[in-house]
Design an enzyme around this catalytic site. Structure first.
Site, PDB file in Angstrom:
ATOM      1  N   ASP A 130       0.879  -1.162   0.000  1.00  0.00           N
ATOM      2  CA  ASP A 130       0.000   0.000   0.000  1.00  0.00           C
ATOM      3  C   ASP A 130       0.919   1.215   0.000  1.00  0.00           C
ATOM      4  O   ASP A 130       1.818   1.309   0.855  1.00  0.00           O
ATOM      5  CB  ASP A 130      -0.864  -0.048   1.276  1.00  0.00           C
ATOM      6  N   THR A 152     -12.245   4.944 -16.209  1.00  0.00           N
ATOM      7  CA  THR A 152     -11.799   4.042 -15.139  1.00  0.00           C
ATOM      8  C   THR A 152     -12.619   4.354 -13.882  1.00  0.00           C
ATOM      9  O   THR A 152     -13.361   5.345 -13.842  1.00  0.00           O
ATOM     10  CB  THR A 152     -10.306   4.249 -14.783  1.00  0.00           C
ATOM     11  N   LYS A 207      -2.313  16.628  -7.854  1.00  0.00           N
ATOM     12  CA  LYS A 207      -1.513  16.389  -9.063  1.00  0.00           C
ATOM     13  C   LYS A 207      -0.563  17.563  -9.323  1.00  0.00           C
ATOM     14  O   LYS A 207       0.523  17.377  -9.879  1.00  0.00           O
ATOM     15  CB  LYS A 207      -2.437  16.129 -10.262  1.00  0.00           C
ATOM     16  N   ASN A 231       1.841   5.086 -10.419  1.00  0.00           N
ATOM     17  CA  ASN A 231       0.529   5.219 -11.046  1.00  0.00           C
ATOM     18  C   ASN A 231      -0.622   5.271 -10.029  1.00  0.00           C
ATOM     19  O   ASN A 231      -1.646   5.885 -10.281  1.00  0.00           O
ATOM     20  CB  ASN A 231       0.346   4.031 -12.009  1.00  0.00           C
ATOM     21  N   TYR A 252      -8.314  16.702  -5.660  1.00  0.00           N
ATOM     22  CA  TYR A 252      -7.579  15.752  -6.502  1.00  0.00           C
ATOM     23  C   TYR A 252      -6.607  16.486  -7.416  1.00  0.00           C
ATOM     24  O   TYR A 252      -5.418  16.134  -7.498  1.00  0.00           O
ATOM     25  CB  TYR A 252      -8.572  14.924  -7.333  1.00  0.00           C
TER      26      TYR A 252
HETATM   27  N1  LIG Z   1      -8.747   8.056 -15.437  1.00  0.00           N
HETATM   28  C1  LIG Z   1      -8.436   9.291 -15.817  1.00  0.00           C
HETATM   29  O1  LIG Z   1      -9.189   9.982 -16.516  1.00  0.00           O
HETATM   30  C2  LIG Z   1      -7.132   9.891 -15.395  1.00  0.00           C
HETATM   31  C3  LIG Z   1      -6.797  11.165 -15.878  1.00  0.00           C
HETATM   32  C4  LIG Z   1      -5.589  11.715 -15.496  1.00  0.00           C
HETATM   33  C5  LIG Z   1      -4.741  11.028 -14.655  1.00  0.00           C
HETATM   34  N2  LIG Z   1      -5.102   9.788 -14.193  1.00  0.00           N
HETATM   35  C6  LIG Z   1      -4.171   9.094 -13.310  1.00  0.00           C
HETATM   36  O2  LIG Z   1      -3.936   7.781 -13.800  1.00  0.00           O
HETATM   37  C7  LIG Z   1      -3.533   6.944 -12.715  1.00  0.00           C
HETATM   38  C8  LIG Z   1      -4.311   5.635 -12.743  1.00  0.00           C
HETATM   39  O3  LIG Z   1      -5.658   5.892 -12.446  1.00  0.00           O
HETATM   40  P1  LIG Z   1      -6.871   5.073 -13.069  1.00  0.00           P
HETATM   41  O4  LIG Z   1      -7.670   6.041 -13.831  1.00  0.00           O
HETATM   42  O5  LIG Z   1      -6.378   3.859 -13.726  1.00  0.00           O
HETATM   43  O6  LIG Z   1      -7.687   4.742 -11.733  1.00  0.00           O
HETATM   44  P2  LIG Z   1      -8.166   3.369 -11.059  1.00  0.00           P
HETATM   45  O7  LIG Z   1      -8.719   2.436 -12.065  1.00  0.00           O
HETATM   46  O8  LIG Z   1      -9.015   3.805  -9.907  1.00  0.00           O
HETATM   47  O9  LIG Z   1      -6.800   2.748 -10.505  1.00  0.00           O
HETATM   48  C9  LIG Z   1      -6.131   3.293  -9.423  1.00  0.00           C
HETATM   49  C10 LIG Z   1      -5.154   2.260  -8.898  1.00  0.00           C
HETATM   50  O10 LIG Z   1      -4.462   2.822  -7.766  1.00  0.00           O
HETATM   51  C11 LIG Z   1      -4.528   1.882  -6.713  1.00  0.00           C
HETATM   52  N3  LIG Z   1      -4.394   2.508  -5.402  1.00  0.00           N
HETATM   53  C12 LIG Z   1      -5.137   3.483  -4.849  1.00  0.00           C
HETATM   54  N4  LIG Z   1      -4.697   3.764  -3.606  1.00  0.00           N
HETATM   55  C13 LIG Z   1      -3.643   2.927  -3.380  1.00  0.00           C
HETATM   56  C14 LIG Z   1      -2.790   2.704  -2.285  1.00  0.00           C
HETATM   57  N5  LIG Z   1      -2.915   3.411  -1.149  1.00  0.00           N
HETATM   58  N6  LIG Z   1      -1.809   1.781  -2.393  1.00  0.00           N
HETATM   59  C15 LIG Z   1      -1.670   1.049  -3.526  1.00  0.00           C
HETATM   60  N7  LIG Z   1      -2.473   1.190  -4.594  1.00  0.00           N
HETATM   61  C16 LIG Z   1      -3.453   2.124  -4.517  1.00  0.00           C
HETATM   62  C17 LIG Z   1      -5.891   1.216  -6.880  1.00  0.00           C
HETATM   63  O11 LIG Z   1      -5.956   0.016  -6.121  1.00  0.00           O
HETATM   64  P3  LIG Z   1      -7.363  -0.607  -5.580  1.00  0.00           P
HETATM   65  O12 LIG Z   1      -7.920  -1.419  -6.708  1.00  0.00           O
HETATM   66  O13 LIG Z   1      -6.938  -1.407  -4.397  1.00  0.00           O
HETATM   67  O14 LIG Z   1      -8.235   0.553  -5.216  1.00  0.00           O
HETATM   68  C18 LIG Z   1      -5.864   0.986  -8.382  1.00  0.00           C
HETATM   69  O15 LIG Z   1      -5.078  -0.135  -8.692  1.00  0.00           O
HETATM   70  C19 LIG Z   1      -3.738   7.764 -11.448  1.00  0.00           C
HETATM   71  O16 LIG Z   1      -2.509   8.329 -11.045  1.00  0.00           O
HETATM   72  C20 LIG Z   1      -4.682   8.862 -11.897  1.00  0.00           C
HETATM   73  O17 LIG Z   1      -4.614  10.018 -11.109  1.00  0.00           O
HETATM   74  C21 LIG Z   1      -6.265   9.201 -14.543  1.00  0.00           C
END
Ligand SMILES: NC(=O)c1ccc[n+]([C@@H]2O[C@H](COP(=O)([O-])OP(=O)(O)OC[C@H]3O[C@@H](n4cnc5c(N)ncnc54)[C@H](OP(=O)(O)O)[C@@H]3O)[C@@H](O)[C@H]2O)c1
Length: 249
Positions: free
Chosen positions: A58, A207, A176, A85, A172
């Protein structure tokens, strides 16, 4: 020691992180699927193939991060790429709409506990994981660190009154902004080592982070972080970009 280069992706059990892990495996890396839930990490690793294995930690738990770093050293003996990530967008229930998240994340009303939790994961978690993995990355022939950030954290874009999305600049997105700052700080601190540290924006992607309201696919989202993970020795450090090129800080 492994002959193959090794990449660790945090939060790789689903979403963009899982796709980054798949793409790095396809590029010839042995991939470590960081996951706070071991079973979910193992299932994700299985979906990637023989060159993937789960590493439970974590990013907000220092003991679990230290144990993961020790395991990587003992079992693989190297780490070439770290993709930070893992992130959270809020503390609310799954299924919270983006509009609700944006509203409750405004700093005029946001709960301090939630702000702390988001920064703990998205900012301090990245510092903690990066520091723990640095001894291994320093030994790698071409260490690379990629921080998955967001254009929503750009102070320049959010200062522009013409930006229609800037009303969402809150908990959020400001985490960032802080992530961008620490990306530059790590890049400068490591400039003499050859380790390159860059921040990337995957774009607005469907996501769980945004209740699947994003419009891009995880395949599209993974491209820029993966490109930065594969930079050669002439590549830049201390940059912020998306697939279309440089982004303003
Ligand atoms: N989706 C978008 O539109 C978007 C846009 C810009 C940037 N991003 C960035 O892209 C990255 C990936 O996000 P995503 O969209 O793929 O979101 P997601 O599907 O919610 O995935 C987030 C991941 O982070 C893990 N996580 C959260 N807290 C954690 C912790 N304390 N320790 C270990 N793992 C943890 C989650 O694990 P669990 O399954 O256990 O919760 C999950 O595997 C993030 O940095 C996000 O800010 C996303």
């Amino acid at each position: 020691m492994q002959d193959k280069p090794v990449a660790l992706v945090t939060g790789a059990n689903k979403g963009i992180g899982l796709q980054i892990a798949k793409d790095l495996a396809a590029q010839g890396f042995r991939v470590l699927v960081g996951s706070r839930n071991l079973e979910l990490g193992e299932a994700a690793a299985k979906s990637i193939g023989a060159d993937a294995r789960a590493v439970q930690f974590d990013v907000t738990n220092r003991a679990s991060i230290a144990a993961a770093a020790e395991r990587i050293r003992n079992e693989l003996g190297r780490l070439d790429v770290l993709v930070n990530n893992a992130a959270i967008s809020h503390l609310g229930k799954p299924g919270t709409s983006l509009e609700e998240m944006a509203k409750s994340g405004r700093l005029s009303v946001a709960s301090l506990d939630e702000v702390r939790a988001v920064f703990e994961t998205n900012v301090f978690g990245v510092i903690a994981v990066t520091q723990a993995m640095l001894p291994l990355l320093r030994e790698a022939p071409a260490g690379r660190i990629v921080n998955v950030s967001s254009a929503s954290g750009s102070l320049t874009l959010n200062s522009d009154p013409k930006n229609p999305h800037r009303s969402m600049f809150g908990t959020y997105s400001s985490s960032k902004t802080a992530l961008n700052a620490i990306t530059l700080a790590f890049a400068l601190a490591l400039e003499s080592t050859g380790i390159k540290v860059n921040a990337s924006c995957p774009g607005f992607t469907a996501t769980g982070l945004n209740n699947f309201q994003g419009t891009r696919t995880v395949q599209q989202a993974a491209r820029e972080p993966v490109r930065l993970a594969l930079l050669d020795s002439n590549g830049p450090t201390g940059t912020f970009s998306n697939e279309d090129g440089p982004l303003p800080w």
